[in-house]
Scaffold this motif. Sequence first.
Motif, PDB file in Angstrom:
ATOM      1  N   UNK A  24     -16.954  -1.235  12.611  1.00  0.00           N
ATOM      2  CA  UNK A  24     -15.534  -0.986  12.863  1.00  0.00           C
ATOM      3  C   UNK A  24     -15.047   0.153  11.981  1.00  0.00           C
ATOM      4  N   UNK A  25     -14.368   1.126  12.626  1.00  0.00           N
ATOM      5  CA  UNK A  25     -13.890   2.294  11.887  1.00  0.00           C
ATOM      6  C   UNK A  25     -12.651   1.964  11.092  1.00  0.00           C
ATOM      7  N   UNK A  26     -12.595   2.448   9.848  1.00  0.00           N
ATOM      8  CA  UNK A  26     -11.423   2.227   9.016  1.00  0.00           C
ATOM      9  C   UNK A  26     -10.828   3.556   8.593  1.00  0.00           C
ATOM     10  N   UNK A  27      -9.505   3.573   8.504  1.00  0.00           N
ATOM     11  CA  UNK A  27      -8.800   4.796   8.128  1.00  0.00           C
ATOM     12  C   UNK A  27      -8.161   4.613   6.759  1.00  0.00           C
ATOM     13  N   UNK A  28      -8.366   5.608   5.884  1.00  0.00           N
ATOM     14  CA  UNK A  28      -7.768   5.556   4.559  1.00  0.00           C
ATOM     15  C   UNK A  28      -6.292   5.921   4.672  1.00  0.00           C
ATOM     16  N   UNK A  29      -5.457   5.042   4.179  1.00  0.00           N
ATOM     17  CA  UNK A  29      -4.012   5.264   4.244  1.00  0.00           C
ATOM     18  C   UNK A  29      -3.481   5.431   2.828  1.00  0.00           C
ATOM     19  N   UNK A  30      -2.743   6.511   2.593  1.00  0.00           N
ATOM     20  CA  UNK A  30      -2.136   6.735   1.276  1.00  0.00           C
ATOM     21  C   UNK A  30      -0.621   6.808   1.439  1.00  0.00           C
ATOM     22  N   UNK A  31       0.068   6.332   0.409  1.00  0.00           N
ATOM     23  CA  UNK A  31       1.523   6.367   0.470  1.00  0.00           C
ATOM     24  C   UNK A  31       2.058   7.723   0.013  1.00  0.00           C
ATOM     25  N   UNK A  32       3.355   7.880   0.039  1.00  0.00           N
ATOM     26  CA  UNK A  32       3.989   9.164  -0.272  1.00  0.00           C
ATOM     27  C   UNK A  32       3.729   9.581  -1.723  1.00  0.00           C
ATOM     28  N   UNK A  33       3.745   8.590  -2.641  1.00  0.00           N
ATOM     29  CA  UNK A  33       3.514   8.893  -4.052  1.00  0.00           C
ATOM     30  C   UNK A  33       2.095   9.397  -4.273  1.00  0.00           C
ATOM     31  N   UNK A  34       1.128   8.734  -3.646  1.00  0.00           N
ATOM     32  CA  UNK A  34      -0.273   9.144  -3.776  1.00  0.00           C
ATOM     33  C   UNK A  34      -0.492  10.530  -3.178  1.00  0.00           C
ATOM     34  N   UNK A  35       0.174  10.792  -2.058  1.00  0.00           N
ATOM     35  CA  UNK A  35       0.054  12.108  -1.418  1.00  0.00           C
ATOM     36  C   UNK A  35       0.602  13.197  -2.325  1.00  0.00           C
ATOM     37  N   UNK A  36       1.717  12.901  -2.989  1.00  0.00           N
ATOM     38  CA  UNK A  36       2.322  13.868  -3.911  1.00  0.00           C
ATOM     39  C   UNK A  36       1.395  14.144  -5.098  1.00  0.00           C
ATOM     40  N   UNK A  37       0.756  13.075  -5.603  1.00  0.00           N
ATOM     41  CA  UNK A  37      -0.165  13.230  -6.734  1.00  0.00           C
ATOM     42  C   UNK A  37      -1.393  14.046  -6.340  1.00  0.00           C
ATOM     43  N   UNK A  38      -1.929  13.822  -5.162  1.00  0.00           N
ATOM     44  CA  UNK A  38      -3.070  14.599  -4.677  1.00  0.00           C
ATOM     45  C   UNK A  38      -2.715  16.075  -4.523  1.00  0.00           C
ATOM     46  N   UNK A  39      -1.503  16.328  -4.024  1.00  0.00           N
ATOM     47  CA  UNK A  39      -1.046  17.709  -3.875  1.00  0.00           C
ATOM     48  C   UNK A  39      -0.899  18.375  -5.241  1.00  0.00           C
ATOM     49  N   UNK A  40      -0.423  17.606  -6.233  1.00  0.00           N
ATOM     50  CA  UNK A  40      -0.289  18.129  -7.591  1.00  0.00           C
ATOM     51  C   UNK A  40      -1.655  18.477  -8.177  1.00  0.00           C
TER      52      UNK A  40
END
Length: 289
Positions: free
Chosen positions: A1-17
Amino acid sequence: MRQTLVINKKQETELQQILSELIFSLKKTYSEEDLLSLSYFIIKESGKQTYNSKKDTTIKLFKAVGKFSGRTYSSAKNKAKQYNKYGFKAQFVNDISNTKKSLSDTPDNIKSLGLKIKERAISVNENFLKKTKDEKIELISVGVMGILIFFASAGGEDFEGGLPDSDLALGIGFHRHFMSHSIIMGFIIEFLMRSGVELINKSYKNLPQDHHPFWDKTNKYINKHKGVAIGAMWAGISAHLLKDSGILGHGIKPYNGLPVELSMTAHQGLFAANSTASAIFAHQDIKRS
């Protein structure tokens, strides 16, 4: 079964930083540092570290080989004198008697070794249980990293491929070349690994002053455990060369690229010697980390 990694807005902001800080660091590193000067610094520093980390061990290894050869020659010479003095039959019976005694003591020696290993394992387990959660996670992650690097260097579970067999990329005629199936390969890879760490250190210094804590933790982890990574690489090469030596029962094929003709026994000894030296380097690097 395929799973998708889901990140919240805070995590997305940290990755962008983190990504933006990485780009900033790389641009600053390559703009402020002349590429030639940067390369010279990394090569010089990595070469010095590689040389210093192996210099003493290599000297001790050659001295040990010399002493062993001297003791072997002296022992053989004394044994010849004993046979000449006491007669072949009497000395032969005496040697057989000593051999039988050594064999009879073997089970007790093995049992004693087993008890020491058990005590050591219990001690390691107790020390591990005393660690904090973060320390346990770090130890496990280092162990996993070491295992992955070991098998990648050795060539997987069957020790086929890996770093030594990278000579196959040049063609089957270069397989088992002395440059790739000896400690020379280990020195080259260690130099490259240390160069990578130095490049990371240089980039780390050029991060923005107020950067994400991820960089501090990552840089600390890499520098703290680089010895384990290098040691695991050497251990992988050692395991591969040990198998190639044929000592474990596998067939042996001669070295390629040697300037002189050698007997098959000499080829086997050369494989085994390089394997032993690699194992010593592995132990040294892991012990120092």
